[in-house]
Design a protein around this motif. Structure first.
Motif, PDB file in Angstrom:
ATOM      1  N   LEU A   2       0.888  -1.205   0.324  1.00 54.03           N
ATOM      2  CA  LEU A   2       0.130  -0.077  -0.037  1.00 54.03           C
ATOM      3  C   LEU A   2       0.965   1.664   0.359  1.00 54.03           C
ATOM      4  O   LEU A   2       2.173   1.143   0.060  1.00 54.03           O
ATOM      5  CB  LEU A   2      -1.037   0.056   1.131  1.00 54.03           C
ATOM      6  N   ALA A   3       0.120   1.876  -0.999  1.00 52.04           N
ATOM      7  CA  ALA A   3       0.556   3.384  -0.575  1.00 52.04           C
ATOM      8  C   ALA A   3      -0.229   4.846  -0.387  1.00 52.04           C
ATOM      9  O   ALA A   3      -1.928   4.237  -0.855  1.00 52.04           O
ATOM     10  CB  ALA A   3       1.596   4.061  -1.046  1.00 52.04           C
ATOM     11  N   PHE A   4      -0.398   5.579   0.321  1.00 50.79           N
ATOM     12  CA  PHE A   4      -0.706   6.753   0.708  1.00 50.79           C
ATOM     13  C   PHE A   4      -0.601   8.417  -0.231  1.00 50.79           C
ATOM     14  O   PHE A   4       0.209   9.148   0.210  1.00 50.79           O
ATOM     15  CB  PHE A   4      -0.934   7.236   1.805  1.00 50.79           C
ATOM     16  N   ALA A   5      -0.569   8.573  -1.241  1.00 47.80           N
ATOM     17  CA  ALA A   5      -0.035   9.897  -2.702  1.00 47.80           C
ATOM     18  C   ALA A   5      -1.077  10.827  -2.028  1.00 47.80           C
ATOM     19  O   ALA A   5      -2.183  11.096  -1.895  1.00 47.80           O
ATOM     20  CB  ALA A   5      -1.116   9.009  -3.257  1.00 47.80           C
ATOM     21  N   ASN A   6      -0.367  11.746  -1.214  1.00 50.46           N
ATOM     22  CA  ASN A   6      -1.134  12.955  -0.762  1.00 50.46           C
ATOM     23  C   ASN A   6      -1.585  14.215  -2.175  1.00 50.46           C
ATOM     24  O   ASN A   6      -0.104  13.690  -3.832  1.00 50.46           O
ATOM     25  CB  ASN A   6       0.062  13.921   0.048  1.00 50.46           C
ATOM     26  N   ALA A   7      -1.727  15.132  -1.863  1.00 49.26           N
ATOM     27  CA  ALA A   7      -2.414  16.334  -3.002  1.00 49.26           C
ATOM     28  C   ALA A   7      -1.093  17.144  -2.678  1.00 49.26           C
ATOM     29  O   ALA A   7      -0.158  16.867  -2.181  1.00 49.26           O
ATOM     30  CB  ALA A   7      -3.450  16.608  -2.813  1.00 49.26           C
ATOM     31  N   LYS A   8      -0.927  18.104  -3.737  1.00 49.36           N
ATOM     32  CA  LYS A   8      -0.153  19.728  -3.168  1.00 49.36           C
ATOM     33  C   LYS A   8      -1.242  20.670  -3.641  1.00 49.36           C
ATOM     34  O   LYS A   8      -1.868  20.428  -3.973  1.00 49.36           O
ATOM     35  CB  LYS A   8       0.856  19.412  -4.467  1.00 49.36           C
ATOM     36  N   ILE A   9      -0.725  21.466  -2.602  1.00 47.55           N
ATOM     37  CA  ILE A   9      -0.732  23.019  -2.889  1.00 47.55           C
ATOM     38  C   ILE A   9       0.322  23.758  -4.065  1.00 47.55           C
ATOM     39  O   ILE A   9       0.941  23.708  -3.798  1.00 47.55           O
ATOM     40  CB  ILE A   9      -2.235  23.974  -2.057  1.00 47.55           C
ATOM     41  N   ASN A  10      -0.647  24.412  -4.776  1.00 46.36           N
ATOM     42  CA  ASN A  10       0.595  26.043  -5.225  1.00 46.36           C
ATOM     43  C   ASN A  10       0.893  27.264  -4.330  1.00 46.36           C
ATOM     44  O   ASN A  10      -0.090  27.676  -4.303  1.00 46.36           O
ATOM     45  CB  ASN A  10       0.282  26.212  -6.537  1.00 46.36           C
ATOM     46  N   LEU A  11       1.471  26.963  -4.038  1.00 48.80           N
ATOM     47  CA  LEU A  11       1.938  28.222  -3.267  1.00 48.80           C
ATOM     48  C   LEU A  11       2.787  29.558  -4.208  1.00 48.80           C
ATOM     49  O   LEU A  11       3.864  29.536  -4.725  1.00 48.80           O
ATOM     50  CB  LEU A  11       3.162  28.382  -2.087  1.00 48.80           C
ATOM     51  N   GLY A  12       1.467  30.716  -4.865  1.00 46.14           N
ATOM     52  CA  GLY A  12       2.180  31.220  -6.278  1.00 46.14           C
ATOM     53  C   GLY A  12       2.080  30.447  -7.507  1.00 46.14           C
ATOM     54  O   GLY A  12       2.532  29.235  -7.238  1.00 46.14           O
ATOM     55  N   LEU A  13       1.992  31.164  -8.123  1.00 44.77           N
ATOM     56  CA  LEU A  13       1.305  30.304  -9.410  1.00 44.77           C
ATOM     57  C   LEU A  13       1.715  31.025 -10.677  1.00 44.77           C
ATOM     58  O   LEU A  13       0.885  32.288 -10.954  1.00 44.77           O
ATOM     59  CB  LEU A  13       0.984  29.522  -9.880  1.00 44.77           C
ATOM     60  N   ASN A  25       5.742  27.541 -19.767  1.00 48.35           N
ATOM     61  CA  ASN A  25       6.926  27.873 -18.892  1.00 48.35           C
ATOM     62  C   ASN A  25       5.998  28.521 -17.608  1.00 48.35           C
ATOM     63  O   ASN A  25       4.975  29.599 -17.428  1.00 48.35           O
ATOM     64  CB  ASN A  25       8.000  29.004 -18.548  1.00 48.35           C
ATOM     65  N   LEU A  26       6.398  27.616 -16.665  1.00 46.69           N
ATOM     66  CA  LEU A  26       6.057  28.414 -15.493  1.00 46.69           C
ATOM     67  C   LEU A  26       7.089  28.407 -14.003  1.00 46.69           C
ATOM     68  O   LEU A  26       7.488  27.880 -14.269  1.00 46.69           O
ATOM     69  CB  LEU A  26       4.811  27.784 -14.745  1.00 46.69           C
ATOM     70  N   GLU A  27       6.484  29.421 -12.993  1.00 47.60           N
ATOM     71  CA  GLU A  27       7.574  29.155 -11.714  1.00 47.60           C
ATOM     72  C   GLU A  27       5.901  29.211 -10.448  1.00 47.60           C
ATOM     73  O   GLU A  27       5.148  30.014 -10.718  1.00 47.60           O
ATOM     74  CB  GLU A  27       8.221  30.217 -12.061  1.00 47.60           C
ATOM     75  N   THR A  28       6.431  27.685  -9.869  1.00 49.59           N
ATOM     76  CA  THR A  28       5.273  28.112  -8.577  1.00 49.59           C
ATOM     77  C   THR A  28       5.957  27.636  -7.207  1.00 49.59           C
ATOM     78  O   THR A  28       7.491  27.036  -8.028  1.00 49.59           O
ATOM     79  CB  THR A  28       4.512  27.234  -9.249  1.00 49.59           C
ATOM     80  N   VAL A  29       6.118  26.968  -6.207  1.00 48.18           N
ATOM     81  CA  VAL A  29       6.240  26.771  -4.970  1.00 48.18           C
ATOM     82  C   VAL A  29       4.951  25.148  -4.769  1.00 48.18           C
ATOM     83  O   VAL A  29       4.367  25.565  -4.570  1.00 48.18           O
ATOM     84  CB  VAL A  29       6.705  27.595  -4.165  1.00 48.18           C
ATOM     85  N   PHE A  30       5.384  23.892  -5.050  1.00 50.56           N
ATOM     86  CA  PHE A  30       4.564  22.786  -4.610  1.00 50.56           C
ATOM     87  C   PHE A  30       4.617  22.669  -2.807  1.00 50.56           C
ATOM     88  O   PHE A  30       6.487  22.428  -2.646  1.00 50.56           O
ATOM     89  CB  PHE A  30       5.325  21.655  -5.946  1.00 50.56           C
ATOM     90  N   TYR A  31       3.804  22.641  -2.519  1.00 51.94           N
ATOM     91  CA  TYR A  31       3.972  21.424  -1.099  1.00 51.94           C
ATOM     92  C   TYR A  31       2.519  20.877  -1.152  1.00 51.94           C
ATOM     93  O   TYR A  31       1.495  21.150  -1.462  1.00 51.94           O
ATOM     94  CB  TYR A  31       3.276  23.057  -0.024  1.00 51.94           C
ATOM     95  N   PRO A  32       3.473  20.025  -0.180  1.00 53.27           N
ATOM     96  CA  PRO A  32       2.387  18.699   0.098  1.00 53.27           C
ATOM     97  C   PRO A  32       1.350  19.017   0.707  1.00 53.27           C
ATOM     98  O   PRO A  32       1.056  20.368   1.655  1.00 53.27           O
ATOM     99  CB  PRO A  32       2.612  18.114   1.115  1.00 53.27           C
ATOM    100  N   ALA A  33       0.024  18.565   0.737  1.00 58.27           N
ATOM    101  CA  ALA A  33      -1.190  18.503   1.259  1.00 58.27           C
ATOM    102  C   ALA A  33      -2.032  17.706   1.784  1.00 58.27           C
ATOM    103  O   ALA A  33      -1.574  16.614   1.374  1.00 58.27           O
ATOM    104  CB  ALA A  33      -2.061  19.512   0.972  1.00 58.27           C
TER     105      ALA A  33
END
Length: 267
Positions: A2-13, A25-33
């Motif tokens: 088993l594995a538990f796959a988490n979401a992410k949010i974007n801190l700015g995009l 092309n983009l720039e963002t910060v991916f942060y686990p949710a």
């Protein structure tokens, strides 16, 4: 296994330009949710994917988990597997759920069959499947550029805050997200803004998709306004929508928002 796959949010995009290959092309910060799908792989006579929980649009044969299995199978001749996916991360919400599932499946297969793949090798497989897929291999906050698949570390920790995510009953398509969008370089890049505390982000940390998406789906804009009225320090749409996350200094409940939306607390 088993594995538990988490979401992410974007801190700015910020969408910074159009690429010759048709992507942006983009720039963002991916942060686990802390919103999770559950993935299980078991030996089987044939390889297939069984999806439970939230329905995923399209044919299950095209599921990213199956694509990840077949990608590795080309190089490693894997035994057939039943992939069971219990879907809880909202679909069409800007949370990267499909990419997370595929990345965690790569890690599951690497462990179960002792393939010996390094982090970099697993990220290279993941990049084939989606621009944000490689993020979930290490699954730690990163500053992402190019298509969103080239990473550098970023020092950001929001664990001291109470974070809420609201998913309205709206699905935002890729066409909706990019329609009318005008790429431009930001005055200050997202990575620099991570040096500020979240209470300073409101007027400077942006999501370029909000302008066009809010015009087409004003109910998403109203959600963001509602979160600020509820006392949020910062609120922003994640990815290309439709979910909106908010950062609070203390724990809250939002019963009014729960009436018409899925609300996730302490993400």
């Amino acid at each position: 296994m088993l594995a538990f796959a988490n979401a992410k949010i974007n801190l700015g995009l910020n969408v910074t330009g159009k690429r010759p290959d048709g992507y942006h092309n983009l720039e963002t910060v991916f942060y686990p949710a802390k919103i999770y799908d559950t993935i299980e792989i078991t030996d089987a006579e044939t390889t297939f994917c069984e999806i439970r929980g939230i329905a995923i649009p399209g044919d299950s044969k095209d599921n990213l988990c199956l694509q990840a299995y077949h990608l590795l199978n080309k190089d490693f001749d894997l035994p057939p597997q039943q992939i069971t996916l219990l879907k809880n991360i909202p679909v069409g919400a800007g949370l990267g759920g499909g990419s997370a599932d595929a990345a965690f499946l790569i890690k599951l297969i690497n462990t179960k069959f002792q393939l010996g793949l390094s982090v970099n090798q697993m990220q290279d497989y993941a990049r084939v499947l989606g621009a944000d897929c490689a993020f979930f291999i290490e699954n730690t906050p990163v500053y992402a550029v190019d298509r969103g698949d080239q990473f550098s570390p970023v020092a950001i920790d929001l664990s001291a805050y109470f974070m809420v995510l609201v998913k309205p009953p709206v699905h935002v398509s890729t066409a909706d997200a990019f329609g009318g969008l005008k790429p431009a370089l930001p005055e200050v890049n997202v990575k620099e803004l991570m040096g500020l505390s979240p209470d300073k982000w409101k007027d400077v940390l942006k999501n370029d998709f909000e302008e066009t998406i809010f015009l087409k789906y004003p109910e998403i804009a109203q959600l963001k306004t509602g979160l600020y009225h509820a006392g949020a320090t910062f609120a922003l749409m994640s990815g290309s929508g439709s979910s909106v996350f908010a950062i609070f200094d203390t724990a809250v409940t939002l019963p009014e928002l729960e009436k018409a939306n899925r609300v996730f607390y302490n993400i």
